[in-house]
Design an enzyme around this catalytic site. Structure first.
Site, PDB file in Angstrom:
ATOM      1  CB  ILE A 115      -0.949   0.008   1.226  1.00  0.00           C
ATOM      2  CG1 ILE A 115      -2.002  -1.083   1.063  1.00  0.00           C
ATOM      3  CG2 ILE A 115      -1.600   1.380   1.402  1.00  0.00           C
ATOM      4  CD1 ILE A 115      -3.057  -1.127   2.137  1.00  0.00           C
ATOM      5  CB  VAL A 170       7.654   4.756  13.172  1.00  0.00           C
ATOM      6  CG1 VAL A 170       6.721   5.863  13.630  1.00  0.00           C
ATOM      7  CG2 VAL A 170       8.023   4.955  11.714  1.00  0.00           C
ATOM      8  CG  HIS A 227      10.414  -9.905 -32.047  1.00  0.00           C
ATOM      9  ND1 HIS A 227      11.241  -9.534 -31.007  1.00  0.00           N
ATOM     10  CD2 HIS A 227      10.721  -9.104 -33.108  1.00  0.00           C
ATOM     11  CE1 HIS A 227      12.040  -8.564 -31.424  1.00  0.00           C
ATOM     12  NE2 HIS A 227      11.743  -8.279 -32.696  1.00  0.00           N
TER      13      HIS A 227
HETATM   14  P1  FAD Z   1     -13.347  -7.234   1.816  1.00  0.00           P
HETATM   15  O1  FAD Z   1     -13.090  -6.818   0.433  1.00  0.00           O
HETATM   16  O2  FAD Z   1     -12.714  -6.453   2.911  1.00  0.00           O
HETATM   17  O3  FAD Z   1     -14.934  -7.225   1.995  1.00  0.00           O
HETATM   18  C1  FAD Z   1     -15.536  -7.467   3.218  1.00  0.00           C
HETATM   19  C2  FAD Z   1     -16.899  -6.811   3.217  1.00  0.00           C
HETATM   20  O4  FAD Z   1     -17.634  -7.286   4.335  1.00  0.00           O
HETATM   21  C3  FAD Z   1     -16.861  -5.295   3.354  1.00  0.00           C
HETATM   22  O5  FAD Z   1     -17.616  -4.707   2.334  1.00  0.00           O
HETATM   23  C4  FAD Z   1     -17.494  -5.022   4.730  1.00  0.00           C
HETATM   24  O6  FAD Z   1     -18.249  -3.820   4.753  1.00  0.00           O
HETATM   25  C5  FAD Z   1     -18.413  -6.221   4.860  1.00  0.00           C
HETATM   26  N1  FAD Z   1     -18.730  -6.555   6.253  1.00  0.00           N
HETATM   27  C6  FAD Z   1     -17.878  -6.690   7.291  1.00  0.00           C
HETATM   28  N2  FAD Z   1     -18.546  -7.078   8.395  1.00  0.00           N
HETATM   29  C7  FAD Z   1     -19.862  -7.169   8.041  1.00  0.00           C
HETATM   30  C8  FAD Z   1     -21.042  -7.547   8.733  1.00  0.00           C
HETATM   31  N3  FAD Z   1     -21.017  -7.924  10.010  1.00  0.00           N
HETATM   32  N4  FAD Z   1     -22.203  -7.513   8.051  1.00  0.00           N
HETATM   33  C9  FAD Z   1     -22.255  -7.158   6.751  1.00  0.00           C
HETATM   34  N5  FAD Z   1     -21.159  -6.817   6.046  1.00  0.00           N
HETATM   35  C10 FAD Z   1     -19.977  -6.837   6.678  1.00  0.00           C
HETATM   36  N6  FAD Z   1      -5.631  -7.002  -3.450  1.00  0.00           N
HETATM   37  C11 FAD Z   1      -5.269  -7.439  -4.655  1.00  0.00           C
HETATM   38  O7  FAD Z   1      -5.330  -8.648  -4.918  1.00  0.00           O
HETATM   39  N7  FAD Z   1      -4.847  -6.576  -5.641  1.00  0.00           N
HETATM   40  C12 FAD Z   1      -4.744  -5.254  -5.418  1.00  0.00           C
HETATM   41  O8  FAD Z   1      -4.369  -4.515  -6.322  1.00  0.00           O
HETATM   42  C13 FAD Z   1      -5.099  -4.754  -4.147  1.00  0.00           C
HETATM   43  N8  FAD Z   1      -5.025  -3.431  -3.895  1.00  0.00           N
HETATM   44  C14 FAD Z   1      -5.406  -2.977  -2.665  1.00  0.00           C
HETATM   45  C15 FAD Z   1      -5.289  -1.611  -2.419  1.00  0.00           C
HETATM   46  C16 FAD Z   1      -5.645  -1.107  -1.184  1.00  0.00           C
HETATM   47  C17 FAD Z   1      -5.519   0.381  -0.925  1.00  0.00           C
HETATM   48  C18 FAD Z   1      -6.167  -1.988  -0.187  1.00  0.00           C
HETATM   49  C19 FAD Z   1      -6.601  -1.445   1.147  1.00  0.00           C
HETATM   50  C20 FAD Z   1      -6.278  -3.340  -0.422  1.00  0.00           C
HETATM   51  C21 FAD Z   1      -5.887  -3.850  -1.664  1.00  0.00           C
HETATM   52  N9  FAD Z   1      -5.945  -5.212  -1.948  1.00  0.00           N
HETATM   53  C22 FAD Z   1      -5.554  -5.671  -3.165  1.00  0.00           C
HETATM   54  C23 FAD Z   1      -6.420  -6.185  -0.953  1.00  0.00           C
HETATM   55  C24 FAD Z   1      -7.894  -6.566  -1.245  1.00  0.00           C
HETATM   56  O9  FAD Z   1      -8.678  -5.406  -1.243  1.00  0.00           O
HETATM   57  C25 FAD Z   1      -8.394  -7.546  -0.205  1.00  0.00           C
HETATM   58  O10 FAD Z   1      -7.525  -8.660  -0.130  1.00  0.00           O
HETATM   59  C26 FAD Z   1      -9.784  -8.042  -0.575  1.00  0.00           C
HETATM   60  O11 FAD Z   1     -10.689  -6.973  -0.667  1.00  0.00           O
HETATM   61  C27 FAD Z   1     -10.298  -9.054   0.450  1.00  0.00           C
HETATM   62  O12 FAD Z   1     -11.562  -9.460   0.080  1.00  0.00           O
HETATM   63  P2  FAD Z   1     -12.622  -9.992   1.145  1.00  0.00           P
HETATM   64  O13 FAD Z   1     -13.824 -10.383   0.375  1.00  0.00           O
HETATM   65  O14 FAD Z   1     -11.996 -10.996   2.036  1.00  0.00           O
HETATM   66  O15 FAD Z   1     -12.944  -8.735   2.086  1.00  0.00           O
HETATM   67  P1  NAD Z   2       2.213  -4.903   3.998  1.00  0.00           P
HETATM   68  O1  NAD Z   2       2.256  -6.032   4.947  1.00  0.00           O
HETATM   69  O2  NAD Z   2       2.370  -5.142   2.559  1.00  0.00           O
HETATM   70  O3  NAD Z   2       3.361  -3.849   4.377  1.00  0.00           O
HETATM   71  C1  NAD Z   2       3.477  -3.292   5.639  1.00  0.00           C
HETATM   72  C2  NAD Z   2       4.927  -2.845   5.812  1.00  0.00           C
HETATM   73  O4  NAD Z   2       5.002  -2.083   6.986  1.00  0.00           O
HETATM   74  C3  NAD Z   2       5.880  -4.026   5.953  1.00  0.00           C
HETATM   75  O5  NAD Z   2       6.936  -3.864   5.028  1.00  0.00           O
HETATM   76  C4  NAD Z   2       6.343  -3.931   7.385  1.00  0.00           C
HETATM   77  O6  NAD Z   2       7.674  -4.357   7.575  1.00  0.00           O
HETATM   78  C5  NAD Z   2       6.201  -2.436   7.655  1.00  0.00           C
HETATM   79  N1  NAD Z   2       6.026  -2.090   9.060  1.00  0.00           N
HETATM   80  C6  NAD Z   2       5.278  -2.726   9.988  1.00  0.00           C
HETATM   81  N2  NAD Z   2       5.380  -2.092  11.177  1.00  0.00           N
HETATM   82  C7  NAD Z   2       6.201  -1.017  10.985  1.00  0.00           C
HETATM   83  C8  NAD Z   2       6.679   0.037  11.814  1.00  0.00           C
HETATM   84  N3  NAD Z   2       6.336   0.098  13.102  1.00  0.00           N
HETATM   85  N4  NAD Z   2       7.487   0.972  11.275  1.00  0.00           N
HETATM   86  C9  NAD Z   2       7.839   0.898   9.972  1.00  0.00           C
HETATM   87  N5  NAD Z   2       7.416  -0.072   9.136  1.00  0.00           N
HETATM   88  C10 NAD Z   2       6.606  -1.012   9.630  1.00  0.00           C
HETATM   89  O7  NAD Z   2       0.866  -4.126   4.351  1.00  0.00           O
HETATM   90  P2  NAD Z   2       0.129  -2.945   3.585  1.00  0.00           P
HETATM   91  O8  NAD Z   2       1.021  -2.303   2.595  1.00  0.00           O
HETATM   92  O9  NAD Z   2      -0.509  -2.131   4.650  1.00  0.00           O
HETATM   93  O10 NAD Z   2      -0.999  -3.724   2.814  1.00  0.00           O
HETATM   94  C11 NAD Z   2      -1.990  -4.486   3.542  1.00  0.00           C
HETATM   95  C12 NAD Z   2      -2.491  -5.648   2.740  1.00  0.00           C
HETATM   96  O11 NAD Z   2      -3.216  -5.212   1.615  1.00  0.00           O
HETATM   97  C13 NAD Z   2      -1.351  -6.504   2.260  1.00  0.00           C
HETATM   98  O12 NAD Z   2      -1.503  -7.776   2.855  1.00  0.00           O
HETATM   99  C14 NAD Z   2      -1.507  -6.609   0.802  1.00  0.00           C
HETATM  100  O13 NAD Z   2      -1.498  -7.946   0.377  1.00  0.00           O
HETATM  101  C15 NAD Z   2      -2.864  -5.986   0.488  1.00  0.00           C
HETATM  102  N6  NAD Z   2      -2.670  -5.131  -0.682  1.00  0.00           N
HETATM  103  C16 NAD Z   2      -2.365  -5.734  -1.867  1.00  0.00           C
HETATM  104  C17 NAD Z   2      -2.110  -4.957  -2.978  1.00  0.00           C
HETATM  105  C18 NAD Z   2      -1.758  -5.622  -4.265  1.00  0.00           C
HETATM  106  O14 NAD Z   2      -1.991  -6.819  -4.394  1.00  0.00           O
HETATM  107  N7  NAD Z   2      -1.231  -4.920  -5.245  1.00  0.00           N
HETATM  108  C19 NAD Z   2      -2.161  -3.585  -2.902  1.00  0.00           C
HETATM  109  C20 NAD Z   2      -2.454  -3.002  -1.683  1.00  0.00           C
HETATM  110  C21 NAD Z   2      -2.714  -3.801  -0.582  1.00  0.00           C
END
Ligand code: FAD
Ligand code: NAD
Length: 467
Positions: free
Chosen positions: A184, A237, A445
């Protein structure tokens, strides 16, 4: 109402599970607490972040590479409100798509907070305060995750922010301080670095993206340094505070020196924790692990309560949308009596910076730890004609293959369109291809995929042609 399956949560895990259940003839409901479907991924994760990554990449190219291509521009400016509007439109179209798919597949959608009354009864608390109860023979928990924080960092969501706020800034930060050099931090950090912000990354480990193959982190750091991002690796941090529009972040160097950075925004990106608040798991005897609140499941993704399953970010494993989707399909098919399979070792990981980073299978570090004898083949994009044509010569493809059998054990790449290219590695490894198999297959290619073939040739007795 009585259902065969109730899914709680409509993220990529939940909505895919619901659609697949309905396709298999099961009467299915999906409960989502937010007004739009799609969960973290569609609303505040994968999709909006990629929309901003694409917009900022266009700007960066217009500002820095167009002139070399022979394209001259005058008065180039960022229109931040429009960039955010377009991102919001992409999100709206995508979440609307799930509403359409639910209707098409006859999944009944409920809006409200779902909680267990007992293992077959779910209470839905709606936004207007009213409640409704539905029953299901099976329940799939797909409630996802939320940003994790550090106890000593006061996240005010204005100046000290999480990814959710970072996707909605109304201005380009002057100095954005990132806590965490993971996925992230680097994706959103590169959005703002491309738009002109100074971006400083404070990472606890000794490399960025520390869980990926070590060489990838080093190469990505070189590329991101070129767009002005600065890195404090191995730094810890210790605190942060806000005064007016200024954020101060305090941290310790590896030698114990006390350092501080001042900026206008600080993005805390130190991982995510499973989300189970208000779900009433205690009413059915499910305890969550204290650290990260993950729900424990068996190999069928069933919890200790029969008929209650859990998938996606709320259970163990990579927090990735495609992992959640695969688990949604897996549970739907299990409930329908099928015998599905997920190969967790072959779930690719991608970082959508530029250059993109993508990996599948074992890293060199993992193979060394397991004592597996392997050989490597690498190919740099600077030797690719396609990459030279597009001015995307940073990075390489690295293939790891078993020394004795030549079976591909891992593929790691950083470079143009790596996110799309890694699919070739997944297919090759699912079919247990050898490096020689791939090196003998035709690759068009000029394409970036030729780098994969060349890396496989390099792994096969140093046969690469173009290096
Ligand atoms: P979620 O997508 O978190 O969905 C859970 C849903 O459950 C939510 O809508 C929530 O409101 C709902 N919910 C929770 N509790 C309740 C309840 N009690 N009743 C009703 N509803 C409820 N992953 C990738 O593979 N590729 C990426 O490029 C990528 N980019 C990301 C970028 C960012 C900034 C972030 C934050 C994450 C990213 N991820 C990415 C991670 C990805 O978003 C998650 O792994 C994925 O959304 C997980 O899916 P999920 O269905 O488990 O949960
Ligand atoms: P992350 O686990 O990828 O990275 C967190 C980083 O923070 C690690 O490198 C860790 O060493 C560092 N960290 C932890 N504690 C710290 C501290 N006290 N001081 C400094 N550094 C510290 O987590 P994220 O970037 O928050 O992403 C969360 C999840 O969302 C990930 O599991 C990722 O798979 C998912 N995500 C996926 C995508 C993608 O697939 N392109 C994009 C965004 C998020």
């Amino acid at each position: 109402m009585q259902y065969d399956v109730i899914v709680i949560g409509s993220g990529p895990g939940g909505y895919v599970a619901a659609i697949r259940c309905a396709q298999l003839g099961l009467k299915t409901a999906c409960i989502e607490k937010y007004p739009t479907l799609g969960g973290t991924c569609l609303n505040v994760g994968c999709i909006p972040s990629k929309a901003l990554l694409d917009s900022s990449e266009h700007y960066h190219n217009a500002a820095h590479t167009f002139a070399t291509h022979g394209i001259k521009l005058k008065d180039l400016k960022v229109d931040m409100p429009q960039m955010i509007n377009r991102k919001n439109e992409v999100v709206a179209q995508t979440t609307g798509g799930i509403t359409y798919l639910f209707k098409k597949n006859k999944v009944t959608s409920y809006q409200g907070l779902g909680s267990f009354v007992d293992k077959n009864t779910i209470k839905i608390k709606k936004a207007d305060g009213s409640e409704e109860t539905i029953t299901g023979k099976n329940v799939i928990v797909a409630t996802g995750s939320k940003p994790s924080s550090l106890p000593f960092i006061p996240v005010d969501k204005k100046r000290i922010i999480t990814s959710t706020e970072a996707l909605n800034l109304t201005e380009i930060p002057k100095h954005l301080i990132l806590i965490g050099g993971g996925v992230i931090g680097l994706e959103l950090g590169s959005v703002y670095a491309r738009l002109g912000a100074k971006v400083s990354v404070i990472e606890f480990m000794d490399s960025i993206i520390p869980t990926m193959d070590k060489q990838l982190g080093k190469e990505l750091q070189k590329s991101l340094s070129k767009i002005g991002m600065e890195f404090y690796l191995g730094h810890k941090v210790t605190g942060a505070s806000v005064k007016g529009k200024e954020v101060t972040v305090n941290f310790d160097s590896p030698k114990g020196e006390k350092l501080e950075l001042k900026g206008d925004y600080c993005l805390v990106a130190v991982g995510r924790v499973a989300y189970t608040d208000g779900l009433g798991l205690e009413n059915i005897g499910i305890k969550v692990e204290d650290r990260g609140k993950k729900i424990t499941v068996d190999s069928h993704l069933e919890t200790i309560v029969k008929g209650v399953y859990a998938i996606g970010d709320v259970i163990t494993g990579a927090m990735l949308a495609h992992k959640a989707e695969d688990e949604g399909t897996f549970v739907a098919e299990t409930i329908a009596g099928q015998k599905p399979h997920i190969n967790y070792n072959l779930i690719p990981g991608v970082v959508y910076t530029w250059p993109e980073v993508a990996s599948v299978g074992y890293t060199e570090e993992q193979l060394k730890e397991k004592g597996v004898k392997y050989k490597t083949g690498s190919f740099p994009f600077k030797a690719s004609g396609r990459a030279r044509a597009s001015m995307d010569t940073d990075g390489f493809v690295k293939v790891l293959a078993d020394t004795t059998t030549d079976e591909i054990l891992g593929m790691h790449m950083i470079g143009p369109r790596a996110a799309d290219m890694i699919a070739e590695g997944v297919v090759a490894m699912e079919y247990r291809a050898s490096a020689e198999d791939i090196s003998r297959m035709s690759h068009a290619h000029p394409t970036y995929t030729e780098a994969i073939r060349e890396a496989c040739l390099a792994a096969t007795a140093n046969r690469a042609i173009h290096i």
